[in-house]
Design a protein around this motif. Structure first.
Motif, mmCIF file in Angstrom:
data_model
loop_
_atom_site.group_PDB
_atom_site.id
_atom_site.type_symbol
_atom_site.label_atom_id
_atom_site.label_comp_id
_atom_site.label_asym_id
_atom_site.label_seq_id
_atom_site.Cartn_x
_atom_site.Cartn_y
_atom_site.Cartn_z
ATOM 1 N N ARG A 1 0.824 -1.217 0.000
ATOM 2 C CA ARG A 1 0.000 0.000 0.000
ATOM 3 C C ARG A 1 0.858 1.267 0.000
ATOM 4 N NH1 ARG A 1 -5.051 -1.935 0.652
ATOM 5 N NH2 ARG A 1 -5.344 -3.874 1.832
ATOM 6 N N GLY A 2 2.177 1.100 -0.222
ATOM 7 C CA GLY A 2 3.049 2.256 -0.369
ATOM 8 C C GLY A 2 3.818 2.668 0.868
ATOM 9 N N SER A 3 3.748 1.890 1.961
ATOM 10 C CA SER A 3 4.467 2.244 3.179
ATOM 11 C C SER A 3 5.979 2.134 2.978
ATOM 12 C CB SER A 3 4.054 1.333 4.332
ATOM 13 O OG SER A 3 4.870 1.541 5.472
ATOM 14 N N THR A 4 6.706 3.019 3.638
ATOM 15 C CA THR A 4 8.170 2.971 3.593
ATOM 16 C C THR A 4 8.757 2.428 4.893
ATOM 17 O OG1 THR A 4 8.281 5.279 4.335
ATOM 18 C CG2 THR A 4 8.287 4.879 1.951
ATOM 19 N N LEU A 5 7.927 1.812 5.714
ATOM 20 C CA LEU A 5 8.448 1.200 6.939
ATOM 21 C C LEU A 5 9.537 0.186 6.577
ATOM 22 C CD1 LEU A 5 5.238 0.551 9.073
ATOM 23 C CD2 LEU A 5 7.135 2.064 9.672
ATOM 24 N N PRO A 6 10.630 0.148 7.330
ATOM 25 C CA PRO A 6 11.710 -0.788 6.998
ATOM 26 C C PRO A 6 11.375 -2.214 7.397
ATOM 27 C CG PRO A 6 12.236 0.390 9.009
ATOM 28 C CD PRO A 6 10.957 1.007 8.490
ATOM 29 N N ALA A 7 12.054 -3.153 6.774
ATOM 30 C CA ALA A 7 11.963 -4.547 7.199
ATOM 31 C C ALA A 7 12.529 -4.677 8.605
ATOM 32 C CB ALA A 7 12.736 -5.436 6.229
ATOM 33 N N LEU A 8 12.194 -5.775 9.262
ATOM 34 C CA LEU A 8 12.691 -6.013 10.613
ATOM 35 C C LEU A 8 14.192 -6.286 10.592
ATOM 36 C CD1 LEU A 8 9.858 -8.350 11.952
ATOM 37 C CD2 LEU A 8 10.119 -5.886 12.366
ATOM 38 N N HIS A 9 14.866 -5.855 11.660
ATOM 39 C CA HIS A 9 16.301 -6.072 11.810
ATOM 40 C C HIS A 9 16.596 -6.602 13.207
ATOM 41 C CE1 HIS A 9 16.211 -3.198 8.425
ATOM 42 N NE2 HIS A 9 17.304 -3.829 8.030
ATOM 43 N N GLU A 10 17.793 -7.111 13.384
ATOM 44 C CA GLU A 10 18.207 -7.643 14.685
ATOM 45 C C GLU A 10 17.986 -6.607 15.780
ATOM 46 O OE1 GLU A 10 22.135 -9.580 16.904
ATOM 47 O OE2 GLU A 10 22.177 -9.165 14.740
ATOM 48 N N GLY A 11 17.377 -7.050 16.863
ATOM 49 C CA GLY A 11 17.098 -6.175 17.998
ATOM 50 C C GLY A 11 15.702 -5.603 18.016
ATOM 51 N N ASP A 12 14.977 -5.662 16.896
ATOM 52 C CA ASP A 12 13.612 -5.141 16.859
ATOM 53 C C ASP A 12 12.693 -5.965 17.752
ATOM 54 O OD1 ASP A 12 14.240 -3.095 15.125
ATOM 55 O OD2 ASP A 12 13.461 -4.097 13.332
ATOM 56 N N GLU A 13 11.702 -5.283 18.332
ATOM 57 C CA GLU A 13 10.699 -5.952 19.159
ATOM 58 C C GLU A 13 9.338 -5.841 18.484
ATOM 59 O OE1 GLU A 13 9.702 -5.501 23.770
ATOM 60 O OE2 GLU A 13 8.536 -4.097 22.549
ATOM 61 N N VAL A 14 8.647 -6.967 18.370
ATOM 62 C CA VAL A 14 7.300 -7.007 17.818
ATOM 63 C C VAL A 14 6.355 -7.423 18.945
ATOM 64 C CG1 VAL A 14 5.763 -8.060 16.128
ATOM 65 C CG2 VAL A 14 8.159 -7.598 15.523
ATOM 66 N N ARG A 15 5.392 -6.547 19.238
ATOM 67 C CA ARG A 15 4.460 -6.805 20.352
ATOM 68 C C ARG A 15 3.034 -6.851 19.805
ATOM 69 N NH1 ARG A 15 2.636 -2.823 24.155
ATOM 70 N NH2 ARG A 15 4.375 -1.520 23.427
ATOM 71 N N MET A 16 2.376 -7.972 20.012
ATOM 72 C CA MET A 16 1.017 -8.194 19.538
ATOM 73 C C MET A 16 0.060 -8.265 20.716
ATOM 74 S SD MET A 16 1.853 -11.031 16.608
ATOM 75 C CE MET A 16 2.687 -10.525 15.092
ATOM 76 N N THR A 17 -1.059 -7.557 20.616
ATOM 77 C CA THR A 17 -2.061 -7.529 21.674
ATOM 78 C C THR A 17 -3.409 -7.875 21.081
ATOM 79 O OG1 THR A 17 -0.827 -5.730 22.736
ATOM 80 C CG2 THR A 17 -3.052 -6.150 23.527
ATOM 81 N N VAL A 18 -4.081 -8.845 21.674
ATOM 82 C CA VAL A 18 -5.394 -9.262 21.193
ATOM 83 C C VAL A 18 -6.370 -9.235 22.357
ATOM 84 C CG1 VAL A 18 -6.753 -11.081 20.087
ATOM 85 C CG2 VAL A 18 -4.379 -10.689 19.376
ATOM 86 N N GLU A 19 -7.451 -8.521 22.157
ATOM 87 C CA GLU A 19 -8.492 -8.377 23.174
ATOM 88 C C GLU A 19 -8.988 -9.744 23.629
ATOM 89 O OE1 GLU A 19 -12.790 -5.995 23.567
ATOM 90 O OE2 GLU A 19 -11.848 -6.324 21.597
ATOM 91 N N GLY A 20 -9.077 -9.921 24.940
ATOM 92 C CA GLY A 20 -9.595 -11.161 25.490
ATOM 93 C C GLY A 20 -8.583 -12.285 25.580
ATOM 94 N N ILE A 21 -7.414 -12.115 24.950
ATOM 95 C CA ILE A 21 -6.384 -13.158 24.992
ATOM 96 C C ILE A 21 -5.163 -12.674 25.760
ATOM 97 C CG2 ILE A 21 -4.876 -14.664 23.639
ATOM 98 C CD1 ILE A 21 -6.935 -14.648 21.420
ATOM 99 N N GLY A 22 -4.538 -11.584 25.320
ATOM 100 C CA GLY A 22 -3.359 -11.090 26.029
ATOM 101 C C GLY A 22 -2.362 -10.469 25.084
ATOM 102 N N GLU A 23 -1.095 -10.614 25.423
ATOM 103 C CA GLU A 23 -0.016 -9.962 24.670
ATOM 104 C C GLU A 23 1.109 -10.955 24.403
ATOM 105 O OE1 GLU A 23 1.159 -5.755 25.565
ATOM 106 O OE2 GLU A 23 3.001 -6.757 26.272
ATOM 107 N N LEU A 24 1.603 -10.943 23.177
ATOM 108 C CA LEU A 24 2.710 -11.804 22.767
ATOM 109 C C LEU A 24 3.818 -10.927 22.209
ATOM 110 C CD1 LEU A 24 3.959 -14.612 22.101
ATOM 111 C CD2 LEU A 24 2.764 -14.485 19.894
ATOM 112 N N THR A 25 5.001 -11.012 22.810
ATOM 113 C CA THR A 25 6.145 -10.234 22.355
ATOM 114 C C THR A 25 7.227 -11.168 21.830
ATOM 115 O OG1 THR A 25 5.707 -8.476 23.957
ATOM 116 C CG2 THR A 25 7.921 -8.571 23.044
#
Length: 326
Positions: free
Chosen positions: A278-302
């Protein structure tokens, strides 16, 4: 009920795995040394019976354990159930947004590797790639149900086999994936190096209140990279509700207790691949990056990105004689 697996956080008992319930701010082991696999095989009734026996025990503070992936999967199927995700990714790959008519006919999935499962906080070790990505998904964990078989399930029977839900991050090396899928097979090595699950399994009854009139889970899912919100969606934007995914997986095949079925990536920024399309210029993931996912009713996965691991080289295919005789 929340079901988890863990090890002591202080490292005093390497290799020792606890399995049981998360109750408030503590973990409590299943009675009689039962495992998550045992509870899944017993279904919701076994879980409720075990919970009633141990719910009053002191257990161990949640802060004193390191959570593992909440299940050791028997198999992992991953669907592609969000139309918006397909639209965005196809724009990046093909230069225009496109959803094949066949997508609407059935909920397509692929099998990924049950032996490279990661837990909460674990670092993924990617292959050589310049396009490392995450994928925000919700997964169902299959359990047994009285009188319900394994194969050719109706939607109603499939619903009874959904033991619970967890968060899933399908790590992806997009450049590797793009190369191998030109052969019209895969994805394979662009995916199977790591899949994160966690932080626990929330039993299906805990999320019943979020089911809409059509049986879709109307829960919010978000993903942040290094603290920045990059994607958010409602899980009810799927093309099929979860019981229909399970029913399709069971067609002329079997689903067994311990199987994990991922929803596929949510839309509206559930992965970088969609955003790039869709045209985003966000960079690809690199060493040291943190990805945090949050889902209502379930919790958080990092999860974090570890160093790239370069595998031994292999030669290209040999062009050889096609003689039909020696």
């Amino acid at each position: 009920m929340r079901i988890a697996r863990w090890t002591p956080a202080d490292g005093t008992a390497p290799g020792e795995v606890g399995e049981g319930f998360v109750i408030g701010d503590r973990v409590v082991a299943f009675p009689d040394g039962a495992t998550v696999a045992d509870i899944l095989a017993g279904g919701q009734d076994a879980a409720r019976a075990a919970f009633s026996r141990v719910k009053g025990e002191a257990g161990t503070a949640l802060g004193d354990v390191h959570l593992l992936a909440p299940v050791v999967p028997a198999s992992v199927r991953d669907f592609v159930a969000f139309e918006e995700h397909v639209e965005g990714v196809s724009a990046g790959v093909e230069g225009k947004s496109f959803v094949a008519p066949e997508w609407y006919e059935a909920p397509t999935f692929y099998f990924t590797n049950p032996h490279t499962i990661l837990g909460p906080g674990d670092a993924v070790s990617p292959p050589v790639t310049k396009r490392l990505d995450f994928e925000l998904e919700i997964a169902v964990v299959i359990g047994d149900a009285p009188g319900v078989g394994d194969a050719n399930l109706t939607t109603e029977d499939a619903a009874s086999r959904i033991f619970g839900y967890t968060i899933m991050n399908d790590w992806s090396a997009r450049d590797v994936q793009a190369r191998e899928m030109k052969v019209r097979l895969g994805p394979a090595k662009g995916k199977d190096f790591g899949t994160s699950l966690g932080p626990w399994i929330v039993t299906a009854d805990e999320l019943d209140e979020y089911l809409d009139a059509d049986g879709f889970l109307a829960i919010r899912a978000e993903v942040r990279v290094n603290g920045e919100l990059v994607g958010e969606d409602l899980v009810s934007n799927m093309g099929w509700p979860f019981p229909e995914l399970v029913a399709y997986a069971s067609r002329n095949a079997r689903v067994r207790a311990g199987d994990v079925l991922g929803s596929g990536t949510v839309g509206n920024g559930g992965c970088l691949g969609e955003l790039w399309g869709r045209g985003s210029t966000l960079p690809a993931l690199h060493e040291g990056d943190e990805v945090r996912m949050t889902v209502e009713g379930i919790g958080e996965l990092t999860g974090t990105v570890g160093p790239i691991v370069e595998a031994p080289a292999l030669p290209p295919a040999r062009t050889r004689s096609r003689a039909r005789h020696r």
